[in-house]
Enzyme design. Structure first.
Site, PDB file in Angstrom:
ATOM      1  N   ASN A   7       0.864  -1.175   0.000  1.00 57.23           N
ATOM      2  CA  ASN A   7       0.000   0.000   0.000  1.00 57.23           C
ATOM      3  C   ASN A   7       0.910   1.237   0.000  1.00 57.23           C
ATOM      4  OD1 ASN A   7      -1.857   1.988   0.498  1.00 57.23           O
ATOM      5  ND2 ASN A   7      -2.634   1.107   2.407  1.00 57.23           N
ATOM      6  N   LYS A  14       3.537   0.877   2.973  1.00 58.09           N
ATOM      7  CA  LYS A  14       3.116  -0.040   4.041  1.00 58.09           C
ATOM      8  C   LYS A  14       3.034  -1.415   3.423  1.00 58.09           C
ATOM      9  CE  LYS A  14      -0.244   2.852   6.261  1.00 58.09           C
ATOM     10  NZ  LYS A  14      -1.649   2.981   6.545  1.00 58.09           N
ATOM     11  N   ARG A  92      -2.689  -2.046  -3.395  1.00 55.64           N
ATOM     12  CA  ARG A  92      -3.869  -1.215  -3.181  1.00 55.64           C
ATOM     13  C   ARG A  92      -3.788   0.001  -4.096  1.00 55.64           C
ATOM     14  NH1 ARG A  92      -5.891   1.577   2.382  1.00 55.64           N
ATOM     15  NH2 ARG A  92      -7.798   2.424   1.534  1.00 55.64           N
ATOM     16  N   HIS A 182     -12.711   4.151  -0.024  1.00 55.90           N
ATOM     17  CA  HIS A 182     -12.708   3.315   1.182  1.00 55.90           C
ATOM     18  C   HIS A 182     -13.447   1.992   0.956  1.00 55.90           C
ATOM     19  CE1 HIS A 182     -12.160   6.728   4.408  1.00 55.90           C
ATOM     20  NE2 HIS A 182     -11.006   6.246   3.975  1.00 55.90           N
ATOM     21  N   GLY A 212     -11.619   7.120  10.206  1.00 55.31           N
ATOM     22  CA  GLY A 212     -10.174   7.125  10.498  1.00 55.31           C
ATOM     23  C   GLY A 212      -9.672   8.533  10.247  1.00 55.31           C
ATOM     24  N   ARG A 243      -9.672  17.022   6.143  1.00 55.28           N
ATOM     25  CA  ARG A 243     -10.545  17.366   5.003  1.00 55.28           C
ATOM     26  C   ARG A 243     -11.881  17.909   5.498  1.00 55.28           C
ATOM     27  NH1 ARG A 243      -9.905  11.683   2.442  1.00 55.28           N
ATOM     28  NH2 ARG A 243      -7.675  11.673   2.021  1.00 55.28           N
ATOM     29  N   ASP A 285      -5.959  14.870  15.288  1.00 55.32           N
ATOM     30  CA  ASP A 285      -6.026  13.576  15.974  1.00 55.32           C
ATOM     31  C   ASP A 285      -7.169  13.578  16.990  1.00 55.32           C
ATOM     32  OD1 ASP A 285      -5.603  11.346  17.670  1.00 55.32           O
ATOM     33  OD2 ASP A 285      -3.494  11.293  17.047  1.00 55.32           O
ATOM     34  N   MET A 286      -8.128  12.698  16.769  1.00 55.25           N
ATOM     35  CA  MET A 286      -9.312  12.654  17.631  1.00 55.25           C
ATOM     36  C   MET A 286      -8.949  12.362  19.088  1.00 55.25           C
ATOM     37  SD  MET A 286     -12.498  13.150  17.703  1.00 55.25           S
ATOM     38  CE  MET A 286     -13.525  12.964  16.270  1.00 55.25           C
ATOM     39  N   ARG A 287      -7.844  11.648  19.322  1.00 57.71           N
ATOM     40  CA  ARG A 287      -7.441  11.369  20.710  1.00 57.71           C
ATOM     41  C   ARG A 287      -7.200  12.665  21.472  1.00 57.71           C
ATOM     42  NH1 ARG A 287      -3.386   6.848  18.745  1.00 57.71           N
ATOM     43  NH2 ARG A 287      -3.403   8.397  17.108  1.00 57.71           N
ATOM     44  N   GLY A 334     -13.631   5.087  14.840  1.00 61.22           N
ATOM     45  CA  GLY A 334     -14.782   4.208  15.046  1.00 61.22           C
ATOM     46  C   GLY A 334     -14.479   3.044  15.975  1.00 61.22           C
ATOM     47  N   GLU A 335     -13.245   2.549  15.900  1.00 58.34           N
ATOM     48  CA  GLU A 335     -12.873   1.395  16.727  1.00 58.34           C
ATOM     49  C   GLU A 335     -12.536   1.776  18.157  1.00 58.34           C
ATOM     50  OE1 GLU A 335      -9.529  -0.436  14.722  1.00 58.34           O
ATOM     51  OE2 GLU A 335     -10.650  -0.308  12.845  1.00 58.34           O
ATOM     52  N   ASN A 336     -12.045   3.007  18.333  1.00 63.59           N
ATOM     53  CA  ASN A 336     -11.422   3.350  19.624  1.00 63.59           C
ATOM     54  C   ASN A 336     -12.101   4.445  20.427  1.00 63.59           C
ATOM     55  OD1 ASN A 336      -9.003   1.611  19.473  1.00 63.59           O
ATOM     56  ND2 ASN A 336      -8.595   2.834  17.646  1.00 63.59           N
ATOM     57  N   GLU A 386      -8.088  -4.017   5.837  1.00 63.22           N
ATOM     58  CA  GLU A 386      -8.179  -3.917   4.371  1.00 63.22           C
ATOM     59  C   GLU A 386      -7.214  -4.881   3.692  1.00 63.22           C
ATOM     60  OE1 GLU A 386      -7.432  -0.015   5.343  1.00 63.22           O
ATOM     61  OE2 GLU A 386      -9.088   0.848   4.209  1.00 63.22           O
TER      62      GLU A 386
HETATM   63  P1  ADP Z   1      -6.171   6.073   8.384  1.00 62.13           P
HETATM   64  O1  ADP Z   1      -7.425   6.664   7.826  1.00 62.13           O
HETATM   65  O2  ADP Z   1      -4.952   6.899   8.119  1.00 62.13           O
HETATM   66  O3  ADP Z   1      -5.998   4.589   8.097  1.00 62.13           O
HETATM   67  P2  ADP Z   1      -6.793   5.204  11.069  1.00 62.13           P
HETATM   68  O4  ADP Z   1      -7.964   4.386  10.676  1.00 62.13           O
HETATM   69  O5  ADP Z   1      -5.603   4.520  11.630  1.00 62.13           O
HETATM   70  O6  ADP Z   1      -6.336   6.212   9.944  1.00 62.13           O
HETATM   71  O7  ADP Z   1      -7.328   6.263  12.147  1.00 62.13           O
HETATM   72  C1  ADP Z   1      -6.459   7.225  12.642  1.00 62.13           C
HETATM   73  C2  ADP Z   1      -7.226   8.103  13.590  1.00 62.13           C
HETATM   74  O8  ADP Z   1      -7.837   7.319  14.615  1.00 62.13           O
HETATM   75  C3  ADP Z   1      -6.289   9.033  14.333  1.00 62.13           C
HETATM   76  O9  ADP Z   1      -6.190  10.248  13.666  1.00 62.13           O
HETATM   77  C4  ADP Z   1      -6.963   9.224  15.647  1.00 62.13           C
HETATM   78  O10 ADP Z   1      -7.679  10.443  15.556  1.00 62.13           O
HETATM   79  C5  ADP Z   1      -7.978   8.118  15.752  1.00 62.13           C
HETATM   80  N1  ADP Z   1      -7.801   7.340  16.982  1.00 62.13           N
HETATM   81  C6  ADP Z   1      -6.943   6.329  17.230  1.00 62.13           C
HETATM   82  N2  ADP Z   1      -7.077   5.911  18.503  1.00 62.13           N
HETATM   83  C7  ADP Z   1      -8.037   6.661  19.072  1.00 62.13           C
HETATM   84  C8  ADP Z   1      -8.640   6.736  20.364  1.00 62.13           C
HETATM   85  N3  ADP Z   1      -8.260   5.921  21.342  1.00 62.13           N
HETATM   86  N4  ADP Z   1      -9.607   7.662  20.573  1.00 62.13           N
HETATM   87  C9  ADP Z   1      -9.984   8.498  19.600  1.00 62.13           C
HETATM   88  N5  ADP Z   1      -9.476   8.481  18.359  1.00 62.13           N
HETATM   89  C10 ADP Z   1      -8.504   7.589  18.103  1.00 62.13           C
END
Ligand code: ADP
Length: 403
Positions: A7, A14, A92, A182, A212, A243, A285-287, A334-336, A386
């Site tokens: 990718n 990657k 990819r 996606h 993501g 974006r 970064d959502m974190r 979505g996962e975290n 993916e």
């Molecule tokens: P990509 O679209 O580049 O593949 P990812 O699917 O890996 O990206 O998602 C990256 C984003 O996920 C990061 O920018 C971050 O904002 C978010 N993220 C990762 N861990 C957490 C978390 N624990 N809480 C909130 N957001 C998170």
């Protein structure tokens, strides 16, 4: 079959080495042998190589181009007897245009077709195509290679969903329509949801939210994509890391005039300086933003706008589908992020969606259900993979050719 999945981004490569079996061809969960990343290609690069279950190896090396990066990966794989002898490579590619509605065998003519698609996706396809050229140079053109596209899963979009209301002749002349992106992630969500619920694909009616760095929503009927939020490019739709997602198109010429810059420059702002980063002024970064949610009004607004847009798309797609069985979250956010999932699903009892807040808080980075048992519309989380889809598609195309 040992498949190297590659990718490429403009300055990254990657990879994953995966082993597919006859079983994983249908179940799509191939065994992961190794993975890695070559970052900042074009100068002093950082290389991260990792055999499954072992300590990663980190290196700093000058890597001029994708060809050098592929050569490094092959050299590293060859240094370990258990990782040698690749059977095929899966690449990819972001945009498959109208031609590639499924994964495709790579030969000289196919590479030429991909070159012509770079015009449609100048920000995304060139890196993927240079990855293909590099791999063919390093591994030889007799090494079986397959390209899997992010647009292919959306080739089932009905005309009403894929057509923009602009003059038809102009749209046709320039190939302007909703392509959707996606697709590999949405396809994986469908497959994983099918496994979690023991449901065959043709019975799967869901809304997938892939959140993501890039974010998109997809309306799935009978296991196929019938609408999706990214459009002619990946800029449309949900608010993303950098974006903007949907905005009034009149903003582009307005800003170009007012700021005395080109339309390309405004597009660049919408791609790289907007979204969570532009709204918060802090980070994409959502974190960081969820951590600052209670203290910083700009972080709060960024998270709230992000969730509001995702929620609007969820409602729209439930209407487009005439109801659905579940919403499925994937991608790093979505996962975290239980907070983001809770905000998107809050007060959705009107459509029968009720989150189980304890399950939502507990489920981080793995697959499972986060809705109450009696919720009419369920909510699930899946950990996107993916590469599994690319490996499975590569094995499928290769097997079909050798039949
Ligand atoms: P990509 O679209 O580049 O593949 P990812 O699917 O890996 O990206 O998602 C990256 C984003 O996920 C990061 O920018 C971050 O904002 C978010 N993220 C990762 N861990 C957490 C978390 N624990 N809480 C909130 N957001 C998170």
């Amino acid at each position: 079959m040992k498949i190297l999945v590659i990718n490429c981004g403009s300055s990254t490569l990657k990879f994953q080495l995966v082993e597919t079996t006859a079983d994983s061809a249908s179940m799509g969960r191939p065994h992961k042998l190794a993975r890695g990343l070559v970052d900042r290609i074009g100068g002093p690069a950082s290389c991260h190589f990792e055999v499954a279950g072992s300590t990663p190896v980190e290196n700093r090396l000058t890597v001029d181009d994708h060809e050098k990066a592929v050569a490094l990966v092959i050299q590293w794989l060859n240094s370990m007897p258990e990782l040698r002898s690749i059977d095929a490579v899966g690449h990819r590619i972001v945009h498959g245009g109208d031609q590639f509605t499924t994964a495709a065998w790579i030969d000289d003519r196919m590479v030429e077709s991909l070159d012509s698609l770079c015009e449609l996706a100048p920000l995304h396809n060139p890196a993927g195509v240079s990855g293909i050229r590099a791999a063919r140079k390093v591994l030889g053109s007799t090494m079986p290679m397959v390209a899997a596209f992010d647009t292919s899963f959306h080739h089932t979009l009905p005309e009403t969903a894929r057509t923009y209301a602009i003059p038809r002749e102009i749209a046709q002349k320039h190939g302007i329509r909703r392509y959707g992106f996606h697709g590999l992630a949405h396809q994986y969500s469908v497959m994983c949801y099918g496994q979690l619920t023991a449901m065959p694909p043709e019975q799967i009616n869901i809304v997938t939210l892939h959140l993501g760095n890039g974010c998109s929503a997809c309306a799935i009927r009978g296991g196929t994509s019938v609408d999706t939020s990214m459009g002619f490019t990946p800029l449309e739709g949900l608010v993303m890391g950098t974006r903007s997602g949907d905005i009034d198109p009149a903003v582009v010429p307005f800003l170009a005039r007012k700021e005395e810059v080109s339309a390309d420059e405004v597009e660049n702002w919408l791609n790289k300086r907007s979204g969570l980063l532009g709204l918060s002024g802090i980070s994409n970064d959502m974190r960081e933003l969820t951590a600052a949610y209670n203290q910083d009004p700009r972080a709060r607004l960024a998270v709230d706008v992000f969730c509001y847009h995702a929620r609007k798309y969820l409602g729209a797609y439930l209407a487009a589908l005439g109801g659905a069985d579940a919403v499925v979250f994937s991608g790093g956010i979505g996962e975290n992020s239980p907070l983001v999932r809770a905000k998107i699903c809050a007060d959705m009892g009107w459509c029968g969606l009720r989150l189980d807040s304890a399950a939502n808080d507990a489920l981080i980075g793995s697959d499972g259900c986060i809705a109450q048992p009696r919720s009419a519309v369920k909510a699930y989380v899946v950990h996107t993979d993916e590469e599994s889809i690319i490996a499975r598609e590569t094995a499928r195309v290769l097997t079909e050719r050798t039949k």
